[in-house]
Design a protein around this motif. Structure first.
Motif, PDB file in Angstrom:
ATOM      1  N   PRO A 145       0.828  -1.220   0.000  1.00 35.69           N
ATOM      2  CA  PRO A 145       0.000   0.000   0.000  1.00 35.69           C
ATOM      3  C   PRO A 145       0.855   1.259   0.000  1.00 35.69           C
ATOM      4  O   PRO A 145       1.819   1.384   0.769  1.00 35.69           O
ATOM      5  N   GLY A 146       0.533   2.180  -0.904  1.00 36.98           N
ATOM      6  CA  GLY A 146       1.236   3.448  -0.974  1.00 36.98           C
ATOM      7  C   GLY A 146       2.580   3.407  -1.666  1.00 36.98           C
ATOM      8  O   GLY A 146       3.274   4.426  -1.726  1.00 36.98           O
ATOM      9  N   PHE A 198       1.707   5.063  -7.318  1.00 42.71           N
ATOM     10  CA  PHE A 198       0.364   5.428  -7.761  1.00 42.71           C
ATOM     11  C   PHE A 198       0.186   5.015  -9.214  1.00 42.71           C
ATOM     12  O   PHE A 198       1.153   4.947  -9.975  1.00 42.71           O
ATOM     13  N   GLU A 252      -6.557   0.214  -6.310  1.00 44.54           N
ATOM     14  CA  GLU A 252      -7.203   0.801  -5.136  1.00 44.54           C
ATOM     15  C   GLU A 252      -7.492  -0.255  -4.075  1.00 44.54           C
ATOM     16  O   GLU A 252      -7.391   0.022  -2.873  1.00 44.54           O
ATOM     17  N   GLY A 304      -4.584  -0.567  -1.886  1.00 43.63           N
ATOM     18  CA  GLY A 304      -4.113   0.645  -1.219  1.00 43.63           C
ATOM     19  C   GLY A 304      -3.223   1.512  -2.078  1.00 43.63           C
ATOM     20  O   GLY A 304      -2.475   2.346  -1.556  1.00 43.63           O
ATOM     21  N   GLY A 358      -3.150   4.480  -4.799  1.00 36.30           N
ATOM     22  CA  GLY A 358      -4.037   5.522  -5.287  1.00 36.30           C
ATOM     23  C   GLY A 358      -3.944   5.744  -6.785  1.00 36.30           C
ATOM     24  O   GLY A 358      -3.035   5.250  -7.463  1.00 36.30           O
ATOM     25  N   GLY A 399      -3.121  10.299   1.716  1.00 39.29           N
ATOM     26  CA  GLY A 399      -4.453  10.024   1.188  1.00 39.29           C
ATOM     27  C   GLY A 399      -5.336  11.260   1.196  1.00 39.29           C
ATOM     28  O   GLY A 399      -4.903  12.335   1.570  1.00 39.29           O
ATOM     29  N   ALA A 422      -6.587   7.803  -0.914  1.00 43.96           N
ATOM     30  CA  ALA A 422      -5.842   7.067  -1.938  1.00 43.96           C
ATOM     31  C   ALA A 422      -6.167   7.575  -3.328  1.00 43.96           C
ATOM     32  O   ALA A 422      -5.279   7.778  -4.155  1.00 43.96           O
TER      33      ALA A 422
END
Length: 272
Positions: free
Chosen positions: A172-173, A176, A197, A200, A202, A246, A248
């Motif tokens: 996550p993160g 992108f 998504e 996690g 975005g 965020g 996200a």
């Protein structure tokens, strides 16, 4: 657009184009005019207060045909002027009418797999032709927001499987995905956006103007909005932290290309 106050806090409402190019074929002052106007129109809508104060942001993804970030202050002409901040990766561009934009350094490179990667908020140099995994890692190490943007045909077939595999194994993160204004209106949202998504990761929208002189009018046409108190002297570093935290996938503003214009532009890109 309300101008940047002479002192004190920046506006809390921030309208952001996360895939902005200042192409070599663009007249820069005119491009900034359109960016400021488009971001303002994107924020306008039912219930929006007239003359609302906001900060417009161009997260630049300068490719080899774009003006280097370091030269922008010299190349921008009246009625715009460019001043520095307290950091190397950002500049304020101010129009005599009071419109203000935050210009944030960034790079776009093509990987070994012929996929584009954006390094937003960084002046670090990236090697063209490295693998996707290496390029994403180098972007993060250089302090940039790593973005893997949508492009027509680039997420199909073998390349699509490469993107799907790296999304499926990402933390996550970690990076992108990028939506952009050249994805034609009326087409389904790419399934990879939903898959990212769910993990996690975005999705950041931006205009991605093509290398045609008329596309300077597209700057700021598609982006997103955040609400935050940015530090006046270090706005870009502050903004990167806000984006990483965020949401996200933030609220989108503006619009994408119509299908007929999309087809015309794709033909021009391929015919030359």
């Amino acid at each position: 657009m309300s101008g940047l106050p002479a002192s004190g806090e920046l506006p809390r409402t921030i309208a952001i184009d996360a895939h902005a190019h200042l192409r070599g074929c663009f007249e820069l002052s005119s491009a900034l005019d359109h960016a400021a106007a488009n971001l303002g129109r994107g924020l306008a809508g039912p219930g929006s207060p007239a003359g609302m104060s906001f900060l417009g942001v161009l997260l630049l993804a300068q490719a080899r045909d774009c003006h280097p970030f370091e030269e922008l202050a010299e190349r921008v002409s009246s009625p715009w002027s460019v001043t520095g901040t307290g950091e190397e990766i950002s500049l304020y561009a101010r129009n005599q009418s009071g419109a203000t934009l935050l210009l944030v350094a960034g790079r776009q490179v093509t990987t070994l797999e012929q996929l584009e990667v954006l390094s937003l908020g960084s002046t670090g140099r990236l090697e063209e032709g490295a693998s996707l995994e290496t390029t994403l890692g180098m972007t993060r190490e250089g302090g940039g927001l790593a973005v893997l943007p949508w492009g027509f045909g680039k997420w199909w077939g073998r390349r699509g499987e490469i993107v799907r595999r790296i999304v499926a194994t990402a933390r996550p993160g970690e990076f992108f995905l990028g939506d952009n204004g050249n994805r034609p209106q009326g087409t389904p949202r790419p399934a990879l956006f939903r898959e990212a998504e769910a993990r996690g990761l975005g999705v950041l929208p931006g205009s991605d103007p093509l290398p045609f002189p008329a596309h300077l009018r597209n700057l700021g046409r598609y982006g997103f909005v955040l609400s935050a108190n940015l530090d006046r002297e270090g706005p870009a570093e502050n903004l990167k932290r806000v984006i990483r935290r965020g949401p996200a996938t933030p609220a989108t503003i503006g619009g994408r290309e119509g299908p007929l214009r999309f087809v015309r532009d794709q033909i021009r890109l391929r015919v030359g």
